[in-house]
Design a protein around this motif. Structure first.
Motif, PDB file in Angstrom:
ATOM      1  N   THR A  69       0.712  -1.221   0.131  1.00  6.75           N
ATOM      2  CA  THR A  69      -0.077   0.136  -0.072  1.00  6.75           C
ATOM      3  C   THR A  69       0.761   1.198  -0.029  1.00  6.75           C
ATOM      4  N   MET A  70       1.870   1.117   0.849  1.00  7.29           N
ATOM      5  CA  MET A  70       2.810   2.275   0.787  1.00  7.29           C
ATOM      6  C   MET A  70       3.326   2.638  -0.519  1.00  7.29           C
ATOM      7  N   GLU A  71       3.672   1.656  -1.358  1.00 10.27           N
ATOM      8  CA  GLU A  71       4.250   1.848  -2.487  1.00 10.27           C
ATOM      9  C   GLU A  71       3.449   2.435  -3.631  1.00 10.27           C
ATOM     10  N   VAL A  72       2.024   2.070  -3.547  1.00  8.78           N
ATOM     11  CA  VAL A  72       1.045   2.767  -4.330  1.00  8.78           C
ATOM     12  C   VAL A  72       0.904   4.304  -3.795  1.00  8.78           C
ATOM     13  N   LEU A  73       0.741   4.501  -2.407  1.00  8.68           N
ATOM     14  CA  LEU A  73       0.494   5.915  -1.806  1.00  8.68           C
ATOM     15  C   LEU A  73       2.020   6.720  -2.575  1.00  8.68           C
ATOM     16  N   ASP A  74       3.054   6.074  -2.553  1.00  8.50           N
ATOM     17  CA  ASP A  74       4.305   6.659  -3.178  1.00  8.50           C
ATOM     18  C   ASP A  74       4.046   7.054  -4.567  1.00  8.50           C
ATOM     19  N   GLN A  75       3.609   6.139  -5.427  1.00 10.50           N
ATOM     20  CA  GLN A  75       3.264   6.292  -6.898  1.00 10.50           C
ATOM     21  C   GLN A  75       2.517   7.557  -6.976  1.00 10.50           C
ATOM     22  N   ILE A  76       1.513   7.857  -6.089  1.00 12.70           N
ATOM     23  CA  ILE A  76       0.632   8.910  -6.294  1.00 12.70           C
ATOM     24  C   ILE A  76       0.943  10.068  -5.413  1.00 12.70           C
ATOM     25  N   GLY A  77       2.174  10.045  -4.794  1.00 10.23           N
ATOM     26  CA  GLY A  77       2.901  11.259  -4.287  1.00 10.23           C
ATOM     27  C   GLY A  77       2.385  11.609  -2.686  1.00 10.23           C
ATOM     28  N   LEU A  78       1.823  10.306  -2.306  1.00  4.07           N
ATOM     29  CA  LEU A  78       1.053  10.547  -0.768  1.00  4.07           C
ATOM     30  C   LEU A  78       1.870   9.981   0.119  1.00  4.07           C
ATOM     31  N   ALA A  79       3.043   9.418   0.042  1.00  5.12           N
ATOM     32  CA  ALA A  79       3.698   8.548   0.857  1.00  5.12           C
ATOM     33  C   ALA A  79       4.285   9.175   2.150  1.00  5.12           C
ATOM     34  N   ASP A  80       4.639  10.446   1.951  1.00  2.00           N
ATOM     35  CA  ASP A  80       5.585  11.443   2.827  1.00  2.00           C
ATOM     36  C   ASP A  80       4.133  12.198   3.799  1.00  2.00           C
ATOM     37  N   ALA A  81       3.108  12.607   2.855  1.00  2.36           N
ATOM     38  CA  ALA A  81       1.912  12.987   3.850  1.00  2.36           C
ATOM     39  C   ALA A  81       1.189  12.102   4.937  1.00  2.36           C
ATOM     40  N   VAL A  82       1.027  10.943   4.389  1.00  5.82           N
ATOM     41  CA  VAL A  82       0.688   9.699   5.431  1.00  5.82           C
ATOM     42  C   VAL A  82       1.414   9.408   6.498  1.00  5.82           C
ATOM     43  N   HIS A  83       2.771   9.636   6.472  1.00  3.81           N
ATOM     44  CA  HIS A  83       3.656   9.532   7.506  1.00  3.81           C
ATOM     45  C   HIS A  83       3.320  10.495   8.448  1.00  3.81           C
ATOM     46  N   GLU A  84       2.776  11.668   8.206  1.00  2.00           N
ATOM     47  CA  GLU A  84       2.651  12.764   9.105  1.00  2.00           C
ATOM     48  C   GLU A  84       1.592  12.333   9.978  1.00  2.00           C
TER      49      GLU A  84
END
Ligand SMILES: Cc1cc2nc3c(=O)[nH]c(=O)nc-3n(C[C@H](O)[C@H](O)[C@H](O)COP(=O)(O)OP(=O)(O)OC[C@H]3O[C@@H](n4cnc5c(N)ncnc54)[C@H](O)[C@@H]3O)c2cc1C
Length: 421
Positions: A69-84
């Motif tokens: 799931t993290m890799e998909v979020l990374d593909q759409i530019g949301l991985a850093d935001a989800v870590h917040e």
């Protein structure tokens, strides 16, 4: 919570207050429905998401966001935001056996940007994803919208009828997606019957306080088995989320013995939590959940697609349910975005989603079933904690083999990526 089959909403023959049209009508604001809506909206597909609750705040649905799931979020530019979002990280469970602790998988060895399971309260995760979806004008979210029936014309599903706070409404669409979870009403209305894939179990779910004397749980997840039960403990920042798993049929016996029997099981399986267990004084502190797994033989009919738990109820073993639901959403978006945009969706497109997702689901459910049967059989075989088989200890020492379960947990049986066109 999803509707149980015995608590179906009343279906009325009243006139709908409003009728709206969209390209894709998604029913169910869980991980599958929210992710699919986000992915379709960002591809420019008009999508309406209906969720029967007024918010995303529900307990006992798991908080585990895996590397897939993290890799998909990374593909759409949301991985850093989800870590917040306030979170914890775990790399794998440590299970206590009589012959020492054992780690069946360890994500910290993976070559990925995200070699861990991110522990995020699911409500915060869903709020975050739906907030991202709301940035696209094609997305419409209807909360407090309880779907009651499918609109079917000439054998084709054309949308749904739902009850909102102000009465009945209709959403019409060339495609309706049932992402309404393990008690799926849409699945039942479509006449699709799931088949059981493992023996059902019961779980008593409860919180234990954190104490200064607590053991160090570097992996974030502990387990122990013995006396016919499995005890699991998850680190939830300011408390322990604990579960006592046991075979069906003994709940009434436990209930009759009272909360003392649960404390006793904890003391027997993992005495390090004896002090924490003293906080359990009332049966009301415990919630009983039935755990089962099943899969539908077909996931579609004309105009309707089932994804997530609606298509395959996942056992909590391995904590993969959310991630499998999200992988279904990714594949559905990959396959369906273009046909939906061109207004040319066919049942063959829906069958393609099932074709890509069914075998990875079979693999993981098969593995969950073996683990579940072994755990419970092991637990039942002795009043004391059983020993981990030597074959398993050998298995995790051989690098090429030891990473197989880790990769399966992290990415599923098929590594899914988002297609952007
Ligand atoms: C005890 C237990 C613990 C678990 N722990 C984990 C874990 O740690 N990690 C993990 O990955 N998985 C876990 N799972 C599995 C996980 O919860 C599911 O696999 C996952 O939530 C499936 O997502 P979904 O979107 O398909 O369905 P759901 O998350 O069930 O979402 C379905 C949504 O549809 C809505 N809905 C239902 N009916 C209607 C209707 N008629 N109209 C409108 N809306 C409707 C519901 O309100 C709900 O929001 C656990 C399951 C159980 C039972």
């Amino acid at each position: 919570m999803s509707l149980s089959p015995s608590a179906q909403p009343e279906v009325t023959s009243q006139q709908a207050v409003s009728v709206t049209q969209t390209s894709c009508c998604v029913v169910g604001g869980g991980p599958a429905g929210v992710m699919l809506s986000l992915l379709l909206a960002r591809r420019g597909v008009p999508v309406t998401l209906l969720e029967m609750h007024k918010d995303f705040d529900r307990e006992f649905r798991g908080d585990t966001v895996h590397p897939s799931t993290m890799e998909v979020l990374d593909q759409i530019g949301l991985a850093d935001a989800v870590h917040e979002i306030p979170h914890g990280k775990i790399s794998g469970p440590t299970i206590r056996f009589a012959n020492g602790p054992f780690r069946p998988f360890d994500l910290s060895r993976l070559k990925t940007r995200f070699p861990y399971i991110l522990m995020i309260p699911q409500s915060r995760f869903l709020e975050f994803l739906s907030g991202e979806a709301a940035k696209y004008p094609q997305f419409r979210l209807l909360m407090h919208a309880q779907v009651q029936r499918l609109i079917e014309e000439d054998g084709v599903v054309r949308g749904v009828r739902y009850l909102g706070p102000d009465g009945l409404h209709e959403v019409r669409a060339p495609l309706t997606v049932a992402a309404d979870g393990r008690f799926s009403l849409l699945r039942r209305l479509a006449g699709i019957e799931p088949m059981k894939t493992s023996t059902p179990m019961d779980v008593l779910w409860f919180r234990l306080p954190k104490l200064p004397t607590d053991p160090e749980v570097a992996s974030g997840l502990l387990g122990g088995i013995g006396g016919g039960r499995v005890f699991i403990v998850l680190d939830r920042y300011d408390y322990w989320q604990a579960g006592l798993v046991f075979p069906k049929g003994i709940y009434q016996q436990l209930r009759a013995q009272g909360v003392e029997s649960v404390r006793q099981s904890i003391v027997e399986i993992d005495p390090r939590f004896s002090k924490n267990a003293e906080s359990l004084t009332d049966w009301q502190q415990l919630t009983l959940l039935s755990v089962e797994s099943s899969r539908c033989p077909v996931w579609h009919k004309p105009g309707l697609l089932l994804i997530g738990d609606a298509a395959h109820v996942m056992s909590p073993i391995g904590g993969v349910g959310i991630n499998y639901a999200i992988q279904d959403a990714v594949v559905a978006a990959n396959v369906l975005a273009n046909p939906l945009k061109s207004g040319n969706i066919s049942e063959a497109d829906l069958a393609e989603v099932q074709r890509q997702r069914e075998w990875p689901t079979r693999v993981i459910q098969g593995m969950q079933s073996i683990m579940q049967n072994r755990l419970l059989a092991g637990a039942l075989s002795s009043q004391l904690a059983p020993k981990v088989p030597w074959q398993m200890r050998l298995f995790v020492r051989i690098p090429i083999l030891r990473d197989l379960p880790t990769r399966l947990i992290a990415f599923g049986a098929r590594h899914v990526h988002l297609k952007e066109s």
